[in-house]
Design an enzyme around this catalytic site. Structure first.
Site, mmCIF file in Angstrom:
data_model
loop_
_atom_site.group_PDB
_atom_site.id
_atom_site.type_symbol
_atom_site.label_atom_id
_atom_site.label_comp_id
_atom_site.label_asym_id
_atom_site.label_seq_id
_atom_site.Cartn_x
_atom_site.Cartn_y
_atom_site.Cartn_z
ATOM 1 N N HIS A 157 1.046 -0.823 0.033
ATOM 2 C CA HIS A 157 0.132 -0.232 -0.088
ATOM 3 C C HIS A 157 0.613 1.203 0.121
ATOM 4 O O HIS A 157 1.763 1.185 0.297
ATOM 5 C CB HIS A 157 -1.173 -0.331 1.183
ATOM 6 C CG HIS A 157 -1.914 -0.841 1.434
ATOM 7 N ND1 HIS A 157 -2.745 -1.508 0.368
ATOM 8 C CD2 HIS A 157 -2.129 -2.017 1.618
ATOM 9 C CE1 HIS A 157 -3.509 -2.104 0.247
ATOM 10 N NE2 HIS A 157 -2.877 -2.888 2.003
ATOM 11 N N CYS A 198 -0.946 2.806 -4.391
ATOM 12 C CA CYS A 198 -1.140 4.034 -4.616
ATOM 13 C C CYS A 198 -0.916 4.995 -4.734
ATOM 14 O O CYS A 198 0.202 5.099 -3.918
ATOM 15 C CB CYS A 198 -2.356 3.501 -2.989
ATOM 16 S SG CYS A 198 -3.482 2.196 -3.671
#
Length: 448
Positions: A157, A198
């Site tokens: 992430h 991301c």
């Protein structure tokens, strides 16, 4: 439809809680007979069952490099290693990166696992230093020099200017400082970095063009990356879209004939939900993949290399249900399991997990709002701070890093709460619009 429902669910929650490149002659092509060594550092920066895809990606990447001849002593693998034998895994000891795919966990070195998967160890290993912590690790380090090629692949992430680890974060400024130091100290001849996260473009959009580093990312600086192969009997995403595209390409192509640029174009064209980017020394992209993803040089010519016997990209059918935004994977998969189950007891367990996750997300939203309201007396100004700019550029990086670090330590550990990572842009807003770091830190301590 499922993706739409998951997106609306999260939206409703929020509303309810509200240098110039060096000349080419300085980068000569290495001949197959040179003594250039190829080193690799592969990192899955997450843990937990619904982050399955990150460790699956890293295990697959190891298989790509191993099958193309890079010896294990020149590959370092960092992963928490809680997926293969997880109680949710229907096939203990097996990790797959696509439906009905091969077991990519087989033979993977467990160099740094569990508590040793940290940003501090990652930066130390990059530089060839001894690990900061080694509670259960191999102690292996990258021993590259100014003549060698380095391949780094990280999957986890991320948020603006940071990527996560299970118990910490690595900020863009610190990564850039490390890469520049490595270049000055001639720790590598050339370095290629693939980043799955991301907003991953934000980690490299300041990468100078004169460091002999070429980087590609899963997403631009302002968007989510996506999980893929999510429509399966495991009710989990088996890989990440950008990642599986580069690895499935490397599985079937002749790496002696395909360039970094050619692979990037394939990945960009096949990645439908985000926009992969390339940064740094773009002249390096004309070099062949074998300079980074396979073994070469006198020291490891073995005659045993063969084309990996894996399925081509076209053999796995895809549907709209295959792809899910990275930060929505857990909620989406729980809803899919709920719709499929007919067992009342199983249904109750799933509903409880959904309720817990929903409450956690509400708590995150309310906490962020409370912090903003604590430092901003004007309700209209406070409301404006909660909106992410179309193109976020962190100006006051020292303030932003300090605020995010304390928020992660005191409120919600970012490595365990990918939903919280989607809201840390609020701290960039506060810092860049003149709120002092001391005031933000005080608000975080008061609220959390």
């Amino acid at each position: 439809m499922t993706r739409f429902i998951a997106s609306v669910h999260i939206l409703c929650l929020f509303l309810a809680g509200t240098a110039l490149a060096f000349p080419n002659h300085l980068f000569p092509q290495q001949s197959p007979d040179s003594d250039v060594k190829h080193w690799a550092l592969l990192v899955a920066g997450s843990n937990g069952w619904y982050n399955y895809r990150h460790q699956a990606d890293i295990c697959h990447a190891y298989q790509v490099l191993h099958q193309h001849g890079i010896p294990d002593e020149q590959i370092i693998v960092m992963m928490y290693d809680d997926i293969a034998y997880n109680e949710e895994n229907p096939k203990p000891g097996v990790i797959i990166n696509k439906p009905d795919g091969p077991n990519v966990y087989s033979g993977v070195p467990k160099d740094y696992t569990a508590e040793d998967v940290t940003p501090e160890n990652f930066l130390a290993l990059l530089q060839g230093d001894q690990p900061v912590s080694c509670m259960n690790c191999s102690g292996k380090v990258l021993k590259s020099d100014s003549n060698d090629h380095m391949f780094v692949y990280f999957a986890d992430h991320g948020a603006t200017d940071l990527i996560a680890f299970p118990a910490g974060e690595l900020h863009e400024k610190k990564l850039m400082k490390t890469l520049k130091r490595m270049h000055r100290q001639q720790k590598f001849g050339k370095l290629v970095f693939y980043l799955e996260a991301c907003e991953s473009g934000s980690m490299f959009d300041k990468l100078p063009k004169n460091l002999s580093i070429y980087a590609t990312t899963a997403a631009n600086p302002d968007e989510s990356s996506w999980g893929t192969y999510c429509n399966n009997s495991m009710d989990n995403c088996l890989g990440d879209e950008y990642s599986v595209h580069w690895m499935e390409d490397s599985d079937v192509e002749d790496l002696n004939k395909e360039s970094l640029k050619a692979q990037f174009k394939i990945v960009r064209s096949e990645t439908e939900e985000s926009h992969p980017q390339e940064y740094g020394n773009l002249t390096m992209s004309s070099e062949m993949l074998n300079q980074y993803q396979s073994g070469s040089g006198k020291k490891f010519v073995s005659g045993r290399l063969e084309k990996p016997k894996t399925a081509s990209r076209s053999e796995v059918s895809k549907s709209e249900l295959d792809r899910v935004p990275s930060r929505e994977v857990e909620m989406t998969m729980l809803h899919r399991r709920l719709m499929k189950t007919t067992n009342p007891l199983d249904r109750d367990v799933i509903l409880e997990k959904i309720a817990r996750l929903t409450q956690t997300q509400r708590n995150i939203i309310q906490t962020v709002k409370a912090i903003v309201q604590s430092v901003t007396s004007d309700p209209k100004v406070a409301e404006s701070q909660l909106h992410r700019p179309a193109r976020l550029q962190v100006v006051n990086s020292e303030c932003y890093e300090g605020a995010v670090t304390l928020f992660s330590q005191r409120c919600f550990r970012l490595g365990q709460n990918d939903y919280a990572m989607s809201l840390v842009y609020v701290f960039a807003n506060l810092c860049d619009q003149g709120t002092s770091l001391d005031r933000i830190l005080s608000a975080i301590n008061d609220v959390c």
